[in-house]
Enzyme design. Structure first.
Site, PDB file in Angstrom:
ATOM      1  N   ARG A  70       0.837  -1.192   0.000  1.00 52.16           N
ATOM      2  CA  ARG A  70       0.000   0.000   0.000  1.00 52.16           C
ATOM      3  C   ARG A  70       0.876   1.247   0.000  1.00 52.16           C
ATOM      4  O   ARG A  70       1.984   1.241   0.502  1.00 52.16           O
ATOM      5  CB  ARG A  70      -0.909   0.013   1.232  1.00 52.16           C
ATOM      6  CG  ARG A  70      -2.123  -0.913   1.106  1.00 52.16           C
ATOM      7  CD  ARG A  70      -3.006  -0.825   2.329  1.00 52.16           C
ATOM      8  NE  ARG A  70      -2.367  -1.407   3.487  1.00 52.16           N
ATOM      9  CZ  ARG A  70      -1.796  -0.744   4.466  1.00 52.16           C
ATOM     10  NH1 ARG A  70      -1.784   0.587   4.452  1.00 52.16           N
ATOM     11  NH2 ARG A  70      -1.234  -1.360   5.468  1.00 52.16           N
ATOM     12  N   TYR A 198      -1.578  -3.652  -6.880  1.00 51.21           N
ATOM     13  CA  TYR A 198      -1.277  -4.438  -5.696  1.00 51.21           C
ATOM     14  C   TYR A 198      -2.322  -4.353  -4.580  1.00 51.21           C
ATOM     15  O   TYR A 198      -2.742  -3.259  -4.199  1.00 51.21           O
ATOM     16  CB  TYR A 198       0.074  -4.003  -5.110  1.00 51.21           C
ATOM     17  CG  TYR A 198       0.600  -5.047  -4.147  1.00 51.21           C
ATOM     18  CD1 TYR A 198       1.256  -6.177  -4.628  1.00 51.21           C
ATOM     19  CD2 TYR A 198       0.359  -4.946  -2.792  1.00 51.21           C
ATOM     20  CE1 TYR A 198       1.683  -7.157  -3.769  1.00 51.21           C
ATOM     21  CE2 TYR A 198       0.784  -5.937  -1.925  1.00 51.21           C
ATOM     22  CZ  TYR A 198       1.448  -7.037  -2.416  1.00 51.21           C
ATOM     23  OH  TYR A 198       1.858  -8.015  -1.566  1.00 51.21           O
ATOM     24  N   GLY A 199      -2.641  -5.475  -4.006  1.00 46.84           N
ATOM     25  CA  GLY A 199      -3.397  -5.604  -2.745  1.00 46.84           C
ATOM     26  C   GLY A 199      -4.355  -4.468  -2.458  1.00 46.84           C
ATOM     27  O   GLY A 199      -5.250  -4.166  -3.248  1.00 46.84           O
ATOM     28  N   GLY A 200      -4.139  -3.854  -1.303  1.00 45.45           N
ATOM     29  CA  GLY A 200      -5.049  -2.831  -0.812  1.00 45.45           C
ATOM     30  C   GLY A 200      -5.176  -1.619  -1.720  1.00 45.45           C
ATOM     31  O   GLY A 200      -6.106  -0.833  -1.574  1.00 45.45           O
ATOM     32  N   LYS A 207      -9.442  -2.599   1.736  1.00 42.55           N
ATOM     33  CA  LYS A 207      -9.223  -1.436   2.602  1.00 42.55           C
ATOM     34  C   LYS A 207     -10.034  -0.221   2.145  1.00 42.55           C
ATOM     35  O   LYS A 207     -10.539   0.539   2.957  1.00 42.55           O
ATOM     36  CB  LYS A 207      -7.735  -1.084   2.641  1.00 42.55           C
ATOM     37  CG  LYS A 207      -6.828  -2.257   2.960  1.00 42.55           C
ATOM     38  CD  LYS A 207      -7.012  -2.785   4.353  1.00 42.55           C
ATOM     39  CE  LYS A 207      -6.006  -3.899   4.593  1.00 42.55           C
ATOM     40  NZ  LYS A 207      -5.955  -4.393   5.948  1.00 42.55           N
ATOM     41  N   HIS A 227     -10.586  -2.661  11.598  1.00 47.72           N
ATOM     42  CA  HIS A 227      -9.452  -3.454  11.097  1.00 47.72           C
ATOM     43  C   HIS A 227      -9.182  -4.573  12.102  1.00 47.72           C
ATOM     44  O   HIS A 227      -8.179  -4.547  12.815  1.00 47.72           O
ATOM     45  CB  HIS A 227      -8.245  -2.523  10.950  1.00 47.72           C
ATOM     46  CG  HIS A 227      -7.103  -3.110  10.185  1.00 47.72           C
ATOM     47  ND1 HIS A 227      -5.814  -2.664  10.326  1.00 47.72           N
ATOM     48  CD2 HIS A 227      -7.056  -4.106   9.262  1.00 47.72           C
ATOM     49  CE1 HIS A 227      -5.013  -3.353   9.521  1.00 47.72           C
ATOM     50  NE2 HIS A 227      -5.743  -4.230   8.878  1.00 47.72           N
ATOM     51  N   SER A 249      -1.324  -3.877  10.182  1.00 47.43           N
ATOM     52  CA  SER A 249      -0.995  -4.850   9.131  1.00 47.43           C
ATOM     53  C   SER A 249       0.302  -5.571   9.468  1.00 47.43           C
ATOM     54  O   SER A 249       1.256  -4.951   9.953  1.00 47.43           O
ATOM     55  CB  SER A 249      -0.824  -4.127   7.790  1.00 47.43           C
ATOM     56  OG  SER A 249      -2.016  -3.487   7.433  1.00 47.43           O
ATOM     57  N   ALA A 250       0.334  -6.866   9.179  1.00 46.91           N
ATOM     58  CA  ALA A 250       1.542  -7.683   9.355  1.00 46.91           C
ATOM     59  C   ALA A 250       2.003  -7.769  10.806  1.00 46.91           C
ATOM     60  O   ALA A 250       3.192  -7.814  11.095  1.00 46.91           O
ATOM     61  CB  ALA A 250       2.672  -7.187   8.447  1.00 46.91           C
ATOM     62  N   CYS A 251       1.039  -7.790  11.758  1.00 48.97           N
ATOM     63  CA  CYS A 251       1.365  -7.984  13.180  1.00 48.97           C
ATOM     64  C   CYS A 251       0.738  -9.266  13.711  1.00 48.97           C
ATOM     65  O   CYS A 251       0.577  -9.436  14.910  1.00 48.97           O
ATOM     66  CB  CYS A 251       0.900  -6.804  14.013  1.00 48.97           C
ATOM     67  SG  CYS A 251       1.956  -5.345  13.852  1.00 48.97           S
ATOM     68  N   GLY A 252       0.346 -10.169  12.818  1.00 44.92           N
ATOM     69  CA  GLY A 252      -0.094 -11.485  13.282  1.00 44.92           C
ATOM     70  C   GLY A 252      -1.596 -11.677  13.403  1.00 44.92           C
ATOM     71  O   GLY A 252      -2.041 -12.587  14.099  1.00 44.92           O
ATOM     72  N   LYS A 253      -2.417 -10.861  12.723  1.00 42.34           N
ATOM     73  CA  LYS A 253      -3.870 -11.073  12.814  1.00 42.34           C
ATOM     74  C   LYS A 253      -4.243 -12.433  12.242  1.00 42.34           C
ATOM     75  O   LYS A 253      -5.050 -13.152  12.802  1.00 42.34           O
ATOM     76  CB  LYS A 253      -4.630  -9.978  12.057  1.00 42.34           C
ATOM     77  CG  LYS A 253      -4.754  -8.677  12.843  1.00 42.34           C
ATOM     78  CD  LYS A 253      -5.892  -7.771  12.356  1.00 42.34           C
ATOM     79  CE  LYS A 253      -5.792  -7.397  10.908  1.00 42.34           C
ATOM     80  NZ  LYS A 253      -4.583  -6.624  10.600  1.00 42.34           N
ATOM     81  N   THR A 254      -3.646 -12.773  11.089  1.00 36.63           N
ATOM     82  CA  THR A 254      -3.993 -14.048  10.454  1.00 36.63           C
ATOM     83  C   THR A 254      -3.606 -15.207  11.367  1.00 36.63           C
ATOM     84  O   THR A 254      -4.368 -16.161  11.548  1.00 36.63           O
ATOM     85  CB  THR A 254      -3.312 -14.161   9.076  1.00 36.63           C
ATOM     86  OG1 THR A 254      -3.662 -13.003   8.307  1.00 36.63           O
ATOM     87  CG2 THR A 254      -3.751 -15.406   8.330  1.00 36.63           C
ATOM     88  N   ASP A 278      -9.042 -10.007   9.033  1.00 38.26           N
ATOM     89  CA  ASP A 278      -8.587  -8.640   8.741  1.00 38.26           C
ATOM     90  C   ASP A 278      -9.617  -7.557   9.010  1.00 38.26           C
ATOM     91  O   ASP A 278      -9.264  -6.481   9.455  1.00 38.26           O
ATOM     92  CB  ASP A 278      -8.135  -8.573   7.271  1.00 38.26           C
ATOM     93  CG  ASP A 278      -7.297  -7.332   6.970  1.00 38.26           C
ATOM     94  OD1 ASP A 278      -6.491  -6.939   7.817  1.00 38.26           O
ATOM     95  OD2 ASP A 278      -7.461  -6.756   5.877  1.00 38.26           O
ATOM     96  N   ARG A 368       2.303 -12.245  -0.618  1.00 41.79           N
ATOM     97  CA  ARG A 368       0.984 -12.592  -0.104  1.00 41.79           C
ATOM     98  C   ARG A 368       0.425 -13.869  -0.728  1.00 41.79           C
ATOM     99  O   ARG A 368       0.850 -14.279  -1.800  1.00 41.79           O
ATOM    100  CB  ARG A 368       0.005 -11.444  -0.430  1.00 41.79           C
ATOM    101  CG  ARG A 368       0.381 -10.099   0.175  1.00 41.79           C
ATOM    102  CD  ARG A 368      -0.215  -9.934   1.534  1.00 41.79           C
ATOM    103  NE  ARG A 368       0.244  -8.745   2.241  1.00 41.79           N
ATOM    104  CZ  ARG A 368      -0.359  -8.264   3.327  1.00 41.79           C
ATOM    105  NH1 ARG A 368      -1.444  -8.843   3.808  1.00 41.79           N
ATOM    106  NH2 ARG A 368       0.125  -7.220   3.949  1.00 41.79           N
TER     107      ARG A 368
HETATM  108  O1  SAT Z   1      -2.251  -4.530   0.962  1.00 39.56           O
HETATM  109  S1  SAT Z   1      -3.407  -4.777   1.865  1.00 39.56           S
HETATM  110  O2  SAT Z   1      -3.939  -3.513   2.327  1.00 39.56           O
HETATM  111  O3  SAT Z   1      -4.426  -5.493   1.145  1.00 39.56           O
HETATM  112  C1  SAT Z   1      -2.908  -5.718   3.182  1.00 39.56           C
HETATM  113  C2  SAT Z   1      -2.615  -4.980   4.425  1.00 39.56           C
HETATM  114  O4  SAT Z   1      -1.871  -4.008   4.412  1.00 39.56           O
HETATM  115  O5  SAT Z   1      -3.130  -5.384   5.483  1.00 39.56           O
HETATM  116 MN    MN Z   2      -5.019  -5.483   7.232  1.00 36.28          MN
END
Ligand code: SAT
Ligand code: MN
Length: 583
Positions: A70, A198-200, A207, A227, A249-254, A278, A368
């Site tokens: 992002r 890309y992604g978000g 997002k 979030h 983001s990227a702190c272990g939610k999954t 998420d 990802r």
């Molecule tokens: O790139 S995303 O926003 O989809 C993923 C994230 O930052 O949590």
């Molecule tokens: Mn997220």
């Protein structure tokens, strides 16, 4: 094809006129349509087929190397009044933003196909769900949206019935970071995103819609778009609770959402199930409790660090029908990333031969996987329930190497909102920019709140009213480090121990130590069986440093001041009350 909704047909026509695609395709979400798109992407090289015997139905996509995360500095909230976006957002006047985007979108789809992607965020038949239509020129985006949302025919039928939908316009453009913008117009429920695939930045349901636009919408409609992961926790007596947890983001939610409890817990009959990893939309139900849905239908998870040890459920989920983005590849064409196992890949995320000596990672740190939630062994059937699930506890957490103990509990809702508002975390690779810098990230919404944080905190406070049966609020920190720089808490499955303590607090069955920062656990009330925590860990994980917290609260006060007079008095008063107790 067109739709039965004139407003939608008209918008598609308008955009086609502006962007001048060669073809227009209305997505129905079918298997046949998906197969055709995949075939086309294999032919043009935007997807690569992975090992069919180890990873059936799975593909690798390599993004442009400048387009890997992002871009918060290029993300804008375009409200009429600048103050409505607040100091937490980059703002641009709507007219200026529209003119800028119009110039970028003009003719940008020449030679390409314009895809019309109707989608529903949340179960198709849930009153909590909301719909949108994304127009995109990226088949990769279509394939990802099909996994991440309820996309196609059924969503279109709901949109035609309701007549209202979020309008998302996306083009990868020329992927030039100089010509990249992610614009939000919350007042008219519109998103315009140009120059990133890309992604978000590009999967607009995630997002852009489910957080930035939805948070704005939620404020006026009396709900919350957060979030947060949502997990179910079942005790040996079969009683189920649901917990929502916000981490940056990227702190272990999954990992937390898919947690497998330590052996002793499994033997006793504890079970964790996954509703979402998420995003969480919550609304008070008739009984005063908050009911939550996961608006997404899939996981867009960080690959590096995902292993049989850290997250067996995620690993099991991504053995088939998965799109990998920016991972490395082994000699037998399997996807690979740092932390997966001891194999050495042959190709890095850019498609170059991997050189282990170079010291750079083989997979991009923000690489990802995209996979349907239904493939997750811990996926809870209630995730499809139209009414959502009742939330017993809300957890806030960040990545803090020092000061912040393992867990503490808010005294009441107002205190909990302050704990959320004061959240700090060290930055990660999920966004471009420096990694490891401590920044305030209230409720993990810093990059995602579609309006002024001061108004957002006021909205949170407003849920505390007569008849409300609100969840308890906790704060956790899995990332505290010892003097040697190593993590003091094992994390992952062992986080179950902390969740169990929370449920005991919800049930009122254990006491706590009252401190100015909140209720700290009596260490004896947390099951630490089988863990060999040393003295330093026991001391730092369960203690609070009064002086350190006095300084932290002074800095929280300064942070709240940045929002000026819009900051709710109740929150400032709470901060000052705690400051008074600490000094
Ligand atoms: O790139 S995303 O926003 O989809 C993923 C994230 O930052 O949590
Ligand atoms: Mn997220």
């Amino acid at each position: 094809m067109t739709s039965q909704l004139p407003a939608l047909n008209q918008w598609v026509e308008e955009i086609a006129e502006l962007t001048q695609p060669d073809h227009i395709h209305w997505c129905d979400g079918s298997d046949a349509e998906n197969a055709k798109l995949i075939e086309q992407m294999l032919a043009d090289g935007s997807l690569l087929k992975l090992n069919e015997s180890t990873h059936p139905g799975s593909y690798l996509h390599r993004s442009h190397p400048d387009d890997v995360a992002r871009v918060e500095h290029l993300t804008f909230v375009c409200t009429t009044e600048r103050d409505d976006a607040g100091p937490n957002n980059h703002w641009m006047a709507p007219d200026e933003a529209r003119a800028k985007m119009r110039a970028l979108f003009t003719g940008c789809m020449k030679g390409r196909t314009l895809y019309v992607v109707p989608y529903c965020m949340g179960p198709i038949d849930s009153p909590l769900s909301r719909c949108g239509v994304e127009i995109t020129d990226s088949p990769y985006v279509v394939a990802n949206m099909r996994i991440m949302t309820r996309m196609g025919q059924a969503a279109l039928a709901r949109i035609e019935r309701e007549g209202q939908f979020v309008k998302g316009l996306h083009s990868t453009g020329d992927l030039n970071p100089e010509r990249r913008f992610i614009m939000h117009f919350p007042e008219s429920l519109e998103i315009q995103s140009f120059g990133s695939g890309y992604g978000g930045n590009a999967l607009l349901g995630k997002k852009c819609h489910a957080l930035r636009i939805a948070s704005h919408q939620a404020r006026s409609e009396g709900w919350l778009a957060e979030h947060m992961l949502i997990l179910g926790i079942e005790n040996p007596q079969g009683k189920k609770h649901y917990i929502a947890a916000a981490f940056p983001s990227a702190c272990g939610k999954t990992n937390l959402a898919m947690l497998i409890p330590p052996e002793g817990y499994v033997r006793d009959g504890w079970k964790i199930t996954t509703i979402g990893d998420d995003i969480c939309w919550m609304r008070p139900g008739a009984d005063g409790r908050l009911y939550a849905i996961n608006p997404e239908a899939g996981f867009f998870g960080v690959a590096p660090g995902t292993s049989a040890k850290s997250n067996p459920n995620a690993l099991a989920s991504i053995q088939r029908n998965t799109i990998f983005t920016n991972v490395a590849v082994t000699d037998d064409n399997q996807p690979w990333w740092e932390g997966l196992d001891k194999r050495v890949p042959v190709t890095d995320w850019k498609g170059n031969p991997f050189n282990a000596e170079a010291g750079t990672p083989a997979a991009h740190p923000n690489s990802r996987f995209t996979v349907s939630a239904k493939q997750c062994p811990s996926y809870a059937p209630e995730a499809e329930a139209p009414a959502g699930v009742p939330i017993s506890a809300i957890v806030f957490g960040g990545r803090r190497a020092s000061l912040v103990p393992l867990v503490f509990e808010a005294r009441d809702w107002t205190h909990g909102v302050l704990i959320g508002a004061a959240m700090g975390s060290e930055t990660t690779a999920a966004a471009t920019g420096a990694v490891g810098v401590m920044r305030r990230d209230p409720m993990a919404m810093k990059p995602f709140c579609g309006y002024n944080f001061a108004d957002y905190f006021a909205h949170w406070l407003s849920f505390d009213k007569a008849g409300a049966k609100l969840p308890k609020i906790f704060h956790v920190n899995w990332f505290r480090k010892g003097d040697d720089g190593d993590f003091l808490w094992p994390g992952f499955g062992d986080n179950m121990r902390v969740l169990e303590w929370m449920l005991k607090r919800v049930a009122g069955s254990v006491g706590s130590q009252e401190t100015p920062i909140g209720h700290l656990p009596n260490p004896a009330d947390i099951n630490l069986d089988g863990l060999a925590l040393n003295d330093e860990a026991m001391q730092k994980l369960f203690d609070y440093d009064r002086q350190g917290w006095a300084a932290e609260f002074a800095s929280i006060g300064e942070y709240l001041e940045e929002y000026g007079p819009r900051m709710p008095e109740a929150l400032k008063a709470e901060q000052q009350r705690i400051c008074g107790q600490l000094n």
